[in-house]
Design an enzyme around this catalytic site. Structure first.
Site, short mmCIF file in Angstrom:
data_model
loop_
_atom_site.label_atom_id
_atom_site.label_comp_id
_atom_site.label_asym_id
_atom_site.label_seq_id
_atom_site.Cartn_x
_atom_site.Cartn_y
_atom_site.Cartn_z
N CYS A 103 -7.72 -10.80 38.96
CA CYS A 103 -8.92 -9.97 39.06
C CYS A 103 -9.24 -9.72 40.53
O CYS A 103 -10.39 -9.79 40.96
CB CYS A 103 -10.11 -10.59 38.33
SG CYS A 103 -10.59 -12.22 38.94
N ASP A 135 -2.87 -15.55 33.85
CA ASP A 135 -4.01 -14.90 34.48
C ASP A 135 -4.42 -15.82 35.63
O ASP A 135 -5.25 -16.69 35.48
CB ASP A 135 -5.14 -14.71 33.46
CG ASP A 135 -6.27 -13.87 34.02
OD1 ASP A 135 -6.00 -12.81 34.61
OD2 ASP A 135 -7.44 -14.28 33.88
#
Length: 370
Positions: free
Chosen positions: A274, A224
């Protein structure tokens, strides 16, 4: 999902908070004392306060008024007086303003069943299911803080196996450890370590299981990656520069290269961000497939987001295997909560699945040894 409240009456008594605190308030937090920059001269505990964010960082600490650029965040009740807030006592770290009328209906879940729940955005929940961790496996979360995905991985494994969590900021690593302890997860081992240096260059095995690690040490890896964060919402202002946005691609590739080396043949690597840029998402997938021919793109379960974005040279079939999230339901902008009181629960769930932060997920499998 956040709905904007209308017609909130602004108060004469004001508190100014920093931009970071302001973003947290927009997403459901109360105002904590360290985030307060200034307060009206005669503010007392129990007063109704209008809260504003100083998005340019121009307000001086302890000021009694501020006429610069500020964004209204809503109203709340002061827990402390101005004198107490700016007393300088280091132990004052609790709630300073309890938000009662935030402009977005996004209630705080702070300390709600903390031993059972860890609140996350929808895509952050999906990405861990895409990784699909299994009991008994050894899994690496390369950029793990604050630990939401890490603890979710351990929970999906029924706390059986080993979850290694890395982050290069020590206080964030402590947060991962605290969350694991709070949730009673014993399979998690968190280390303060730079993920770009997680590959051991010599062949001497580390008996203690600490980073760096030997090649092909992990069954599954979640990367991530650090990113420009342009999918985060609600947000008060977009202040990214082109230099800042483009600086992430080299770092992401460096982390990805280490992840491929650490992954076992047949292992799964999930890459996520994100943010919404092509350069940090689909272009990275195209680069990975060119650079590591033994990697194959995989379909994702669950797949409730949209397909990948064109423009990086990926085929339509490859784009279907990617997953993008974002605020795609345009009519929600400016929607008042009162207009949704009679909505069916099925419609509300559908809206929640569509109206979320910007997020990207790609899943790979390593077909052979490097």
């Amino acid at each position: 999902m956040n709905f904007r409240r209308k017609n909130i009456k602004k108060q004469h008594c004001e508190v100014i908070v920093g931009a970071q605190c302001g973003n947290a308030v927009l997403r459901g937090a109360h105002v904590y004392v360290p985030g307060i920059v200034s307060a009206s001269k005669f503010m007392k505990a129990g007063d109704v306060i209008s809260v504003y964010s100083d998005i340019k960082g121009k307000c001086k600490k302890g000021a009694k008024e501020f006429d610069g650029t500020k964004v209204f965040l809503g109203n709340g009740i002061s827990e402390l007086s101005r004198k107490e807030i700016f007393s300088g006592l280091p132990e004052l770290k609790g709630i300073g303003i309890r938000m009662t009328e935030p402009i977005y209906l996004s209630p705080s879940f702070d300390n709600v069943l903390p031993s059972y729940l860890f609140l996350q955005n929808l895509p952050s929940v999906v990405v861990t299911h895409v990784l699909d961790p299994q009991p008994g496996e050894k899994i690496l979360d390369m950029c793990a803080a604050p630990g939401g995905k890490t603890t979710h991985i351990a929970a999906l494994m029924h706390d059986q196996g080993e979850v290694i969590a890395l982050d290069k900021i020590s206080n964030k690593v402590e947060k991962i450890k605290q969350n694991a302890l709070l949730l009673g997860l014993n399979s998690i081992k968190a280390f303060c370590f730079d993920g770009t240096k997680a590959l051991k260059l010599n062949t001497v095995k580390d008996a203690e299981g600490k980073p760096p690690f030997l090649p092909e040490s992990f069954d599954r890896i979640l990367l991530d990656a650090p990113c420009s964060g342009m999918g985060q919402r609600p947000n008060m202002a977009c202040s990214w520069t082109l230099k800042e946005v483009t600086s992430y691609q080299p770092l992401q590739r460096k982390l990805f290269t280490v992840a491929v080396e650490l992954l076992k043949p047949g292992g799964v690597l999930v890459y996520s961000t994100c943010t919404i840029t092509l350069a940090e998402n689909e272009e990275q997938v195209a680069w990975a497939l060119r650079t590591f021919p033994y990697l194959q793109l995989q379909p994702q379960e669950a797949h409730i987001g949209g397909e990948g974005m064109v423009g990086a040279g990926l085929s339509l079939e490859q784009l279907k295997q990617l997953q993008r999230f974002g605020p795609s339901v345009v009519p929600l902008r400016g929607t008042d909560i009162d207009s949704l009181r009679d909505a069916r629960i099925e419609d509300m769930i559908w809206l929640a699945n569509k109206d979320c932060i910007g997020f990207f997920i790609a899943k790979f499998i390593k077909c052979k040894s490097t």
